[in-house]
Design an enzyme around this catalytic site. Structure first.
Site, PDB file in Angstrom:
ATOM      1  N   LEU A  21       0.839  -1.207   0.000  1.00  0.00           N
ATOM      2  CA  LEU A  21       0.000   0.000   0.000  1.00  0.00           C
ATOM      3  C   LEU A  21       0.871   1.252   0.000  1.00  0.00           C
ATOM      4  O   LEU A  21       0.508   2.277  -0.571  1.00  0.00           O
ATOM      5  CB  LEU A  21      -0.899   0.014   1.242  1.00  0.00           C
ATOM      6  N   ALA A  22       1.999   1.178   0.679  1.00  0.00           N
ATOM      7  CA  ALA A  22       2.918   2.324   0.758  1.00  0.00           C
ATOM      8  C   ALA A  22       4.307   1.802   1.079  1.00  0.00           C
ATOM      9  O   ALA A  22       4.461   0.749   1.707  1.00  0.00           O
ATOM     10  CB  ALA A  22       2.458   3.303   1.836  1.00  0.00           C
ATOM     11  N   ALA A  50       8.137   3.307   2.515  1.00  0.00           N
ATOM     12  CA  ALA A  50       8.890   4.430   3.071  1.00  0.00           C
ATOM     13  C   ALA A  50      10.287   3.953   3.445  1.00  0.00           C
ATOM     14  O   ALA A  50      10.652   2.803   3.201  1.00  0.00           O
ATOM     15  CB  ALA A  50       8.158   5.010   4.280  1.00  0.00           C
ATOM     16  N   SER A  51      11.048   4.842   4.040  1.00  0.00           N
ATOM     17  CA  SER A  51      12.451   4.535   4.312  1.00  0.00           C
ATOM     18  C   SER A  51      12.617   3.479   5.396  1.00  0.00           C
ATOM     19  O   SER A  51      13.543   2.680   5.353  1.00  0.00           O
ATOM     20  CB  SER A  51      13.180   5.814   4.720  1.00  0.00           C
ATOM     21  N   GLN A  64       7.594  -0.869   4.829  1.00  0.00           N
ATOM     22  CA  GLN A  64       6.491  -0.743   3.875  1.00  0.00           C
ATOM     23  C   GLN A  64       5.291  -1.494   4.406  1.00  0.00           C
ATOM     24  O   GLN A  64       5.400  -2.391   5.245  1.00  0.00           O
ATOM     25  CB  GLN A  64       6.896  -1.209   2.487  1.00  0.00           C
ATOM     26  N   VAL A  65       4.103  -1.096   3.906  1.00  0.00           N
ATOM     27  CA  VAL A  65       2.834  -1.576   4.448  1.00  0.00           C
ATOM     28  C   VAL A  65       2.118  -2.406   3.395  1.00  0.00           C
ATOM     29  O   VAL A  65       1.996  -1.984   2.233  1.00  0.00           O
ATOM     30  CB  VAL A  65       1.953  -0.386   4.893  1.00  0.00           C
ATOM     31  N   LYS A 100       2.790  -3.848   8.701  1.00  0.00           N
ATOM     32  CA  LYS A 100       3.920  -2.947   8.526  1.00  0.00           C
ATOM     33  C   LYS A 100       5.194  -3.760   8.720  1.00  0.00           C
ATOM     34  O   LYS A 100       5.418  -4.343   9.790  1.00  0.00           O
ATOM     35  CB  LYS A 100       3.837  -1.811   9.543  1.00  0.00           C
ATOM     36  N   ASP A 157       2.515  13.755  14.643  1.00  0.00           N
ATOM     37  CA  ASP A 157       2.569  14.021  13.198  1.00  0.00           C
ATOM     38  C   ASP A 157       1.198  13.766  12.544  1.00  0.00           C
ATOM     39  O   ASP A 157       1.066  12.880  11.698  1.00  0.00           O
ATOM     40  CB  ASP A 157       3.637  13.124  12.562  1.00  0.00           C
TER      41      ASP A 157
END
Length: 572
Positions: free
Chosen positions: A153-154, A156-157, A160-161, A178, A311
């Site tokens: 789905l996403a 990142a550094s 990932q998900v 995750k 955040d």
């Protein structure tokens, strides 16, 4: 320079930093840090062939320097800093994101630019993700999940998900998983070591950098990313948020499935809903209702619970439920802030003073929140904060830009040497983020107007009979403890006095220097007097004796030399 190379044990990474700095117009900075020079470049080893980092280094230094000069002429300094962070990869992107939360240190144009940093990266192959999940959970992936989608789905550094269906005693559960990238801990640890070393080098070689507190910024980044690397902490955060908001009409947090989670794999409930802007555009949700509910959630987190999402940007918010009474789901709970009860009361005092447009109250509350690092000229400080506060608080509450006000106030406090605690900085970031999103979907959003009932309710609770009684009881307990200890301590002092064992010691930090100066003066005076006496005696016995004149001249020179040296030491 050699110490830094030995500390980071990765000369290739150091060379990459040098090339990226030159490429974006920071060649002079690289030279001042000692990273540049032909000999330096030859001393650094080549990176392994292949990969994004090595490709970045095959470009000729002349081309990098030319490109850097072009960028320096046409691109602003904050934008070039953002490009440097992006080129250097995940750790530096995260550092830039942390820097964007420091309005007390960085100007507003820097904050705006660094907020654009995104850590989206290319996803890892499915085989690596599958191996990572199975190694972390200690079981084949088919034994834990009925279905596990290979496409993320996403990405990142940090990880990932993926979407999946969990095998569960209550039946199949729609979840998101995750997964931490293999080897990311080693990469981050190496970059952290390098960043700490570079921060110290920058402070030592570039004195003007002290204004931006490089070491303090890296320390804050170290704490944040170290927590983010432990998915077990994120699971604890999700469970604590769920407890704090149990029964809340507008807030929802994902359930954690502990049986399918570890420090590097986190399995969470798949929350319903979609992104803020999509739900408003496509599903009839109303911006004002979402904005008011979000402000209420953030105010409760910060001022009532003292445990808040640090955040809350649009990517971490999911909207579902009735358009007139939306449910807001919050995800990505790795970065949180905490406020002690005492700090909550001080923060509440600041907000109440702002609502009441009490300029001096704002200055005093901000002073109570911070920690003075030097003697503060309170008259000048209050005048400065009053001017800043008047700039915003002279308007109707609806027109107050809370984000800009908090940013300017923190910068004003920093100017007078008042250090703002990191968690309060996260409070500022959370409020600024939620206000920015809120005013995008509801231009008429009145943050103070929405928050006022919450503040009044919290003030009532603070001065409620129950809390006042509890504070009085704590005071009585402390007083009774002191009353019990005092007679015993007094008796010990009197016994020491009676037996002659009581001694009084004082320390004067200037005493050694004073004694040393006195000793030098006495010695110099003795030497000068000896030379003068001897020279005078020789001249009286034989007026033509050159030795007498020499001794007199030497004595005078010693005297003047001592006086000059003493004046220099005094000036230092």
């Amino acid at each position: 320079m050699v110490s830094i190379v030995n500390a980071v044990r990765d000369l290739g990474r150091l060379r990459q930093i040098y090339v990226v700095l030159v490429r974006h117009g920071f060649g002079e900075l690289a030279q001042r840090l000692g990273l540049g020079g032909r000999a330096r470049a030859q001393a650094l080893p080549e990176l392994p062939a292949g990969g994004e980092a090595s490709d970045a280094l095959v470009e000729a230094p002349e081309a990098d320097a030319k490109r850097g000069e072009e960028e320096r002429r046409r691109i602003s300094l904050p934008e070039r800093v953002r490009l440097v962070c992006m080129d250097l990869g995940p750790s530096f992107v995260k550092l830039g994101q942390i820097a964007s939360t420091r309005p007390d240190v960085l100007p507003n144009d820097w904050i705006v630019e660094l907020k654009k940093l995104q850590d989206e990266v290319n996803p890892l192959p499915w085989s690596e993700i599958k191996n990572a999940v199975e190694a972390s959970l200690g079981a084949p992936i088919e034994d834990v999940y009925e279905r596990f989608e290979e496409k993320p789905l996403a990405a990142a550094s940090i990880g990932q998900v993926h979407r999946a269906v969990l095998k569960h005693a209550d039946g199949p559960q729609e979840v998101v998983v995750k997964v931490q990238r293999p080897g990311v801990r080693t990469t981050v640890a190496r970059d952290l070591e390098l960043l700490h070393a570079l921060a110290k080098l920058i402070e030592r070689t570039i004195p003007e950098s002290a204004l931006y507190q490089p070491s303090a910024l890296v320390d804050q980044f170290d704490r944040a990313i170290t927590s983010e690397l432990d998915f077990g902490l994120e699971a604890e955060h999700a469970e604590k948020f769920a407890r704090n908001f149990a029964g809340h009409p507008h807030a929802r947090f994902p359930r954690v499935y502990r049986e399918a989670s570890s420090k590097t794999v986190l399995t969470l409930e798949l929350l319903p809903g979609g992104k803020v802007y999509d739900e408003i555009r496509n599903h009839g949700h109303k911006g004002p209702a979402i904005a008011q509910a979000a402000v209420g959630i953030v105010v409760k987190m910060i001022f009532e619970d003292g445990f808040f999402h640090a955040d809350p940007h649009p990517g971490n918010i999911l909207i579902s439920g009735d358009p007139d009474s939306p449910t807001i789901g919050l995800i990505d709970l790795g970065m949180v802030g905490r406020l002690s009860p005492e700090m909550r009361d001080k923060t509440l005092d600041l907000m109440v003073a702002a609502v009441r447009q009490d300029h001096l109250g704002v200055a005093d509350a901000l002073y109570a929140i911070g920690t003075p690092t030097k003697k503060v000229d309170m008259r000048a400080y209050r005048a400065e904060v009053s001017v800043l506060a008047e700039k915003y608080l002279g308007r109707p509450l609806k027109e107050i830009d809370v984000a800009a006000m908090i940013s300017d106030l923190m910068r004003g406090a920093s100017k007078y040497g008042i250090e703002i605690p990191p968690d309060f900085l996260l409070v500022g970031k959370a409020i600024m983020t939620i206000e920015g999103v809120g005013k995008e979907i509801d231009p008429d959003l009145d943050v103070f107007g929405v928050a006022r009932p919450f503040f009044l309710d919290l003030l009532r609770k603070r001065y409620s009979p129950e809390r006042v009684g509890m504070e009085l009881w704590r005071g009585v307990e402390r007083l009774s403890g002191a009353a019990y200890d005092l007679p015993q301590q007094l008796r010990e002092v009197l016994d020491d006095l009676r037996l002659g064992r009581l001694t009084l010691r004082t320390t004067d930090p200037t005493l050694p220097r004073t004694v040393d100066r006195l000793g030098r003066r006495l010695f110099a005076g003795f030497v000068v007097a000896t030379f003068v006496f001897a020279g005078t005696w020789l001249l009286q016995t034989d007026r033509k004796d050159p030795l007498g004149i020499t001794l007199l001249v030497f004595g005078v020179l010693v005297m003047f030399g001592h006086v000059a040296l003493d004046m220099l030491r005094h000036l230092r």
